[in-house]
Design a protein around this motif. Structure first.
Motif, PDB file in Angstrom:
ATOM      1  N   TYR A   1       0.749  -1.189   0.120  1.00  0.00           N
ATOM      2  CA  TYR A   1      -0.069  -0.072  -0.050  1.00  0.00           C
ATOM      3  C   TYR A   1       0.981   1.262   0.001  1.00  0.00           C
ATOM      4  N   ASP A   2       0.372   2.243  -0.256  1.00  0.00           N
ATOM      5  CA  ASP A   2       0.987   3.592  -0.703  1.00  0.00           C
ATOM      6  C   ASP A   2       0.634   4.475   0.366  1.00  0.00           C
ATOM      7  N   ARG A   3       1.391   5.015   1.590  1.00  0.00           N
ATOM      8  CA  ARG A   3       1.025   5.976   2.545  1.00  0.00           C
ATOM      9  C   ARG A   3       1.199   7.440   2.112  1.00  0.00           C
ATOM     10  N   ILE A   4       1.301   7.849   0.714  1.00  0.00           N
ATOM     11  CA  ILE A   4       1.366   8.897   0.504  1.00  0.00           C
ATOM     12  C   ILE A   4       0.469  10.132   1.003  1.00  0.00           C
ATOM     13  N   ASP A   5      -0.780   9.500   1.288  1.00  0.00           N
ATOM     14  CA  ASP A   5      -1.798  10.272   1.919  1.00  0.00           C
ATOM     15  C   ASP A   5      -1.778  10.458   3.448  1.00  0.00           C
ATOM     16  N   GLY A   6      -0.837   9.547   3.968  1.00  0.00           N
ATOM     17  CA  GLY A   6      -0.703   9.640   5.452  1.00  0.00           C
ATOM     18  C   GLY A   6      -1.483   8.409   6.085  1.00  0.00           C
ATOM     19  N   TYR A   7      -1.294   8.436   7.434  1.00  0.00           N
ATOM     20  CA  TYR A   7      -2.031   7.432   8.187  1.00  0.00           C
ATOM     21  C   TYR A   7      -3.474   7.660   8.689  1.00  0.00           C
ATOM     22  N   PHE A   8      -3.533   8.855   8.578  1.00  0.00           N
ATOM     23  CA  PHE A   8      -4.864   9.455   9.012  1.00  0.00           C
ATOM     24  C   PHE A   8      -6.185   9.324   8.059  1.00  0.00           C
ATOM     25  N   GLN A   9      -7.375   8.852   8.561  1.00  0.00           N
ATOM     26  CA  GLN A   9      -8.330   8.524   7.596  1.00  0.00           C
ATOM     27  C   GLN A   9      -9.193   9.936   7.675  1.00  0.00           C
ATOM     28  N   SER A  10      -9.369  10.585   8.404  1.00  0.00           N
ATOM     29  CA  SER A  10     -10.160  11.615   8.605  1.00  0.00           C
ATOM     30  C   SER A  10      -9.746  12.714   9.429  1.00  0.00           C
ATOM     31  N   ARG A  11     -10.494  13.719   9.826  1.00  0.00           N
ATOM     32  CA  ARG A  11     -10.107  14.934  10.588  1.00  0.00           C
ATOM     33  C   ARG A  11     -11.663  15.366  11.243  1.00  0.00           C
ATOM     34  N   ASN A  12     -11.406  15.938  12.572  1.00  0.00           N
ATOM     35  CA  ASN A  12     -12.767  16.104  13.394  1.00  0.00           C
ATOM     36  C   ASN A  12     -13.399  17.615  12.825  1.00  0.00           C
ATOM     37  N   THR A  13     -14.139  17.488  12.078  1.00  0.00           N
ATOM     38  CA  THR A  13     -14.840  18.837  11.309  1.00  0.00           C
ATOM     39  C   THR A  13     -16.153  18.734  11.489  1.00  0.00           C
ATOM     40  N   PRO A  14     -16.857  19.710  11.731  1.00  0.00           N
ATOM     41  CA  PRO A  14     -18.061  19.677  12.054  1.00  0.00           C
ATOM     42  C   PRO A  14     -18.990  19.209  11.092  1.00  0.00           C
ATOM     43  N   ASP A  15     -18.685  19.359   9.762  1.00  0.00           N
ATOM     44  CA  ASP A  15     -19.287  18.714   8.577  1.00  0.00           C
ATOM     45  C   ASP A  15     -18.934  17.328   8.142  1.00  0.00           C
ATOM     46  N   PHE A  16     -18.328  16.529   9.289  1.00  0.00           N
ATOM     47  CA  PHE A  16     -17.727  15.286   8.734  1.00  0.00           C
ATOM     48  C   PHE A  16     -18.948  14.212   8.254  1.00  0.00           C
ATOM     49  N   LYS A  17     -18.519  13.667   7.254  1.00  0.00           N
ATOM     50  CA  LYS A  17     -19.552  12.453   6.767  1.00  0.00           C
ATOM     51  C   LYS A  17     -18.709  11.436   6.169  1.00  0.00           C
ATOM     52  N   HIS A  18     -19.030  10.277   6.086  1.00  0.00           N
ATOM     53  CA  HIS A  18     -18.364   9.127   5.475  1.00  0.00           C
ATOM     54  C   HIS A  18     -18.918   9.065   4.088  1.00  0.00           C
ATOM     55  N   ALA A  19     -18.130   8.473   3.398  1.00  0.00           N
ATOM     56  CA  ALA A  19     -18.660   8.020   2.017  1.00  0.00           C
ATOM     57  C   ALA A  19     -19.013   6.931   1.609  1.00  0.00           C
ATOM     58  N   GLU A  20     -20.066   6.772   0.767  1.00  0.00           N
ATOM     59  CA  GLU A  20     -20.356   5.443   0.327  1.00  0.00           C
ATOM     60  C   GLU A  20     -19.468   4.480   0.130  1.00  0.00           C
ATOM     61  N   PRO A  21     -19.779   2.997   0.392  1.00  0.00           N
ATOM     62  CA  PRO A  21     -18.887   1.988   0.518  1.00  0.00           C
ATOM     63  C   PRO A  21     -18.214   1.570  -0.797  1.00  0.00           C
ATOM     64  N   TRP A  22     -18.945   2.089  -2.121  1.00  0.00           N
ATOM     65  CA  TRP A  22     -18.169   1.817  -3.320  1.00  0.00           C
ATOM     66  C   TRP A  22     -17.277   2.959  -3.829  1.00  0.00           C
ATOM     67  N   VAL A  23     -17.079   3.907  -3.035  1.00  0.00           N
ATOM     68  CA  VAL A  23     -16.134   5.146  -3.343  1.00  0.00           C
ATOM     69  C   VAL A  23     -14.908   4.769  -2.810  1.00  0.00           C
ATOM     70  N   LYS A  24     -13.776   5.083  -3.512  1.00  0.00           N
ATOM     71  CA  LYS A  24     -12.466   4.890  -3.021  1.00  0.00           C
ATOM     72  C   LYS A  24     -12.037   5.598  -1.942  1.00  0.00           C
ATOM     73  N   ALA A  25     -11.299   4.909  -0.826  1.00  0.00           N
ATOM     74  CA  ALA A  25     -11.089   5.510   0.504  1.00  0.00           C
ATOM     75  C   ALA A  25      -9.927   6.594   0.643  1.00  0.00           C
ATOM     76  N   TRP A  26      -9.129   6.624  -0.405  1.00  0.00           N
ATOM     77  CA  TRP A  26      -7.987   7.341  -0.540  1.00  0.00           C
ATOM     78  C   TRP A  26      -7.886   8.188  -1.827  1.00  0.00           C
ATOM     79  N   PRO A  27      -7.688   9.515  -1.739  1.00  0.00           N
ATOM     80  CA  PRO A  27      -7.619  10.252  -2.803  1.00  0.00           C
ATOM     81  C   PRO A  27      -6.431  10.221  -3.936  1.00  0.00           C
ATOM     82  N   THR A  28      -5.248   9.611  -3.360  1.00  0.00           N
ATOM     83  CA  THR A  28      -4.227   9.509  -4.365  1.00  0.00           C
ATOM     84  C   THR A  28      -3.887   8.085  -4.676  1.00  0.00           C
ATOM     85  N   GLU A  29      -3.704   7.952  -6.060  1.00  0.00           N
ATOM     86  CA  GLU A  29      -3.318   6.419  -6.577  1.00  0.00           C
ATOM     87  C   GLU A  29      -1.922   6.833  -7.308  1.00  0.00           C
TER      88      GLU A  29
END
Length: 734
Positions: A658-686
């Motif tokens: 796996y490639d940790r270019i996006d780091g180890y943290f999956q999310s940030r504590n923001t007031p508008d946080f939301k999870h993506a649907e399960p068919w959406v890729k979890a990391w922005p960078t490939e």
């Protein structure tokens, strides 16, 4: 229609009936007061249920039969009940039933002075004549859109208990503790009318439906929703085997409005793990009052896949929907399960114990945290440990304590349990404290004394089970150091612990509230204090929807893969995922969107598989018989953030990359946080990375087990990697 019988006379503007009957007829049922008891009949007059006296509980005053019934207006009836066993003379109980066309709403009033515990109060709900209490409570969850556009989730829609009559079903909306009931009583949740009052109030509701009404349709009818939608497959866990026969998704659409519904906009869809739409149906439907239509939709089952299905019906501009998952897995036999360390911390016997064990076997589970080995199918190759907590003040008499502990150990020996995890998270309240903290020292000293006693009892009585430490909450090396100081550490047969993990991936090397950091901290400590085997008896991939601290559904699959692989790499004796099912032991199959404890499972509430369960199976399959070789590091420019592990397996070398270019943290504590649907890729960078190939092609397997071949050229192969791990055969990485 209201019928008055003998003995009626006017009082205070109402109609008081001493030892007499009141009857109110509605289109679907009849409500009566009969000899001081409320009785519900169906429209044909068949008696269904008697509602009446109260058990205040635990030797307290009790209410008896009703002594007076007063009609208030056309649709309300007030009943006052006699009180028995009341030395205070201040306890009273009454009920007001509001008899509506669609249902009966009951308000119960209990007056009890200070000192009388009303917490366990139960109402009589006695089935009459041919009526039988249903075996299963229907726990209704209403699928709801997230206000910020996150992943939808279920909210509690009511728990309904059916009473099945000769020609109809009566349903009770249970508002108290649903588990506190017997054949003819149900707990009521009495609350003070105000903080300084001796008056408590509770409520319940009752309604009658045709006998074949489903729980979903009954709940929709109760809440006034015009339709009920139910998705199912007819298979346990909505799980199909790969083959030429398609998987079948079934939809039941029921009209619960009481009127004809025209122009219902129906949509049914299913997305695969890549977001493709193998099912996307839209049609306009008309339903007669009470009509239910059933649909069957095929889904491809030729290869491993996880589908996310949704059915929605729009009526008068409002959308109602439901969801489920459908899984396709190939048949598989684990050839080296005797060497596996993979386990499960807890599971519920739903839809049956046999079905649950069969699923665990298919997922590749070897270790159960607690069970009886005599009751496990031997062909599954599972081994059950033992686990149980004790209270610090339990069995204060020393001799009784020794007798009770020996009973436990004897039971574990009889059940064939090789390991007993003695206690659970006694360190939680002082986990972050130093070894000099008085409360931490007190807790550790208390546990050390308990352990010395049980160890002595074991040796004196010749018990065979190994006794491991309590399951330590998080990274608490200080607690183990104190056990060493207090003379218990050297007696331990092993260390059990629960590495916590929040919004970071399991491989984050930081040593705090995280997975691999906690494992390595304990490994380092036992080398210093005296080597002990380590078992992880709770590992987590919770999926509390739209919670920044927890995994999304897709992230849970990635993280289960890493959780299992890292445990094997780090030499753990066992790693047990907490847990198989969503919901909790005290509310199996229940709904609570606000409580994270309801969302630790690898199965959805309806028992369909999450990506986590698919990933567990995939990882267990590929690491069957595997031996860890080394962690992978890459020094070439652009590859510095590529991470991985290499295993020797009976099928060849397996790399997890796996490639940790996006780091180890999956999310940030923001007031508008939301999870993506399960068919959406979890990391922005490939990114593409080039590796040395051992042959003409490599096999790449994603976290849910889907495999694809990639050709190599000139001894090299290019792989596109992101933060989501993949398992790869065919690379030359020794």
């Amino acid at each position: 229609m209201i019928r008055q019988t003998l003995g009626a006379f006017a009082l205070a503007g109402g109609l008081l009936c001493a030892a007499a009957d009141i009857e109110i007829r509605q289109p679907g049922y009849i409500f009566q007061v009969d000899n001081g008891q409320a009785v519900i009949r169906d429209a044909a007059g068949n008696r269904l249920l008697q509602l009446g006296d109260l058990r205040i509980g635990w030797g307290a005053p009790q209410s008896g039969v009703g002594v007076s019934a007063e009609r208030i207006g056309n649709d309300r009836v007030k009943i006052s009940y006699e009180t028995k066993n009341d030395p205070t003379g201040k306890v009273s109980f009454g009920a007001v039933y509001t008899v509506k066309p669609e249902r009966i709403d009951a308000e119960y009033t209990l007056t009890a002075p200070k000192g009388i515990n009303v917490g366990g109060t139960q109402l009589t709900v006695r089935p009459l004549d041919a009526t039988r209490k249903g075996k299963e409570l229907y726990k209704s969850g209403l699928w709801t859109e997230h206000a910020g556009g996150g992943v939808p989730f279920e909210v509690r829609d009511g728990y309904f208990r059916p009473f099945n009559g000769k020609a109809s079903t009566l349903w009770m909306l249970v508002t108290g503790n649903h588990s506190w009931n017997d054949h003819h009583t149900q707990h009521l949740n009495f609350k003070k009318r105000d903080k300084d009052s001796d008056t408590y109030v509770a409520d319940a509701s009752f309604f009658v439906t045709p006998p074949d009404t489903s729980g979903a349709a009954a709940a929709a009818r109760f809440h006034g929703r015009p339709v009920a939608l139910t998705l199912s497959t007819g298979r346990d866990f909505n799980l199909f085997e790969t083959g030429n026969i398609p998987a079948e998704l079934k939809l039941a659409l029921a009209n619960t409005s009481g009127r004809e519904l025209r122009n219902i906009a129906l949509t049914v869809s299913a997305r695969d793990y890549d977001g493709n739409l193998p099912l996307d149906r839209r049609e306009t439907v008309t339903l007669a009052p009470g009509e239910e239509k059933e649909y069957i939709f095929p889904l491809p089952a030729g290869k491993r896949e996880l589908y996310f299905a949704e059915a929605a019906a729009t009526v008068d501009g409002r959308r109602y929907f439901t969801r489920t998952n459908v899984a396709v897995l190939p048949p598989h036999r684990f050839e080296h399960k005797d060497r596996s360390i993979f386990g499960i911390a807890a599971f519920f016997p739903t839809p049956s114990r046999e079905a649950a064990l069969a699923l665990l076997n298919r997922l590749g589970v070897r270790h159960l945290r607690h069970d009886d080995n005599r009751k496990l199918p031997p062909e599954y190759g599972m081994i059950a440990f033992a686990h149980g907590n004790v209270k610090r003040t339990q069995w204060p008499d020393p001799e009784q304590r020794r007798r009770e502990l020996d009973k436990l150990l004897a039971g574990f020996d009889a059940a064939g349990n090789p390991i007993y995890e003695f206690g659970n998270e006694w360190n939680m309240s002082t986990k972050g404290k130093s070894t000099g903290d008085a409360k931490k020292r007190e807790a550790a000293q208390c546990y050390a004394d308990w352990y010395k006693t049980i160890d002595q009892v074991r040796k004196e009585n010749g018990r065979k089970v190994k006794i491991y430490s309590l399951g330590l909450a998080g990274q608490d090396t200080g607690f183990l150091k104190l056990l060493k100081e207090f003379g218990a550490y050297d007696l331990l047969d092993g260390i059990a612990f629960h590495p916590g993990r929040g919004n970071q991936t399991p491989d984050n090397p930081r040593r705090d509230w995280n997975y691999i950091g906690t494992i390595r901290a304990y490994r380092k400590l036992v080398k210093e204090l005296g080597d002990k085997p380590l078992i992880i008896t709770e590992a987590y991939a919770a999926t509390h929807p739209n919670d920044w601290w927890k995994d999304s559904y897709r992230q849970s699959g990635d993280n289960i893969l890493l959780t299992l692989a890292l445990a094997l790499a780090e030499g753990m004796e066992s790693v047990q995922v907490y847990q198989l099912n969503d919901s909790t032991w005290h509310d199996i199959g229940g709904v609570n969107p606000k409580d994270v404890e309801y969302h630790y499972g690898m199965l959805m509430r309806d028992l369909s598989l999450k990506p986590a369960a698919m990933a567990y199976a995939a990882t267990a399959e590929e690491l069957d018989g595997a031996k860890f070789l080394k962690y992978l590091e890459f020094k070439a420019r652009g590859d510095e953030e590529v991470k991985g592990m290499l295993f020797d397996t009976p099928r060849g070398d397996l790399a997890i990359l796996y490639d940790r270019i996006d780091g180890y943290f999956q999310s940030r504590n923001t007031p508008d946080f939301k999870h993506a649907e399960p068919w959406v890729k979890a990391w922005p960078t490939e990114r593409n990375h080039v590796f040395k190939a051992a042959g003409g092609e490599v096999t790449v397997i994603d976290s849910i087990g889907r495999a694809r071949k990639i050709p190599a050229a000139d001894g090299k192969v290019t792989l596109k990697l992101s933060g989501s791990p993949v398992m790869v055969y065919g690379l030359d990485l020794r």
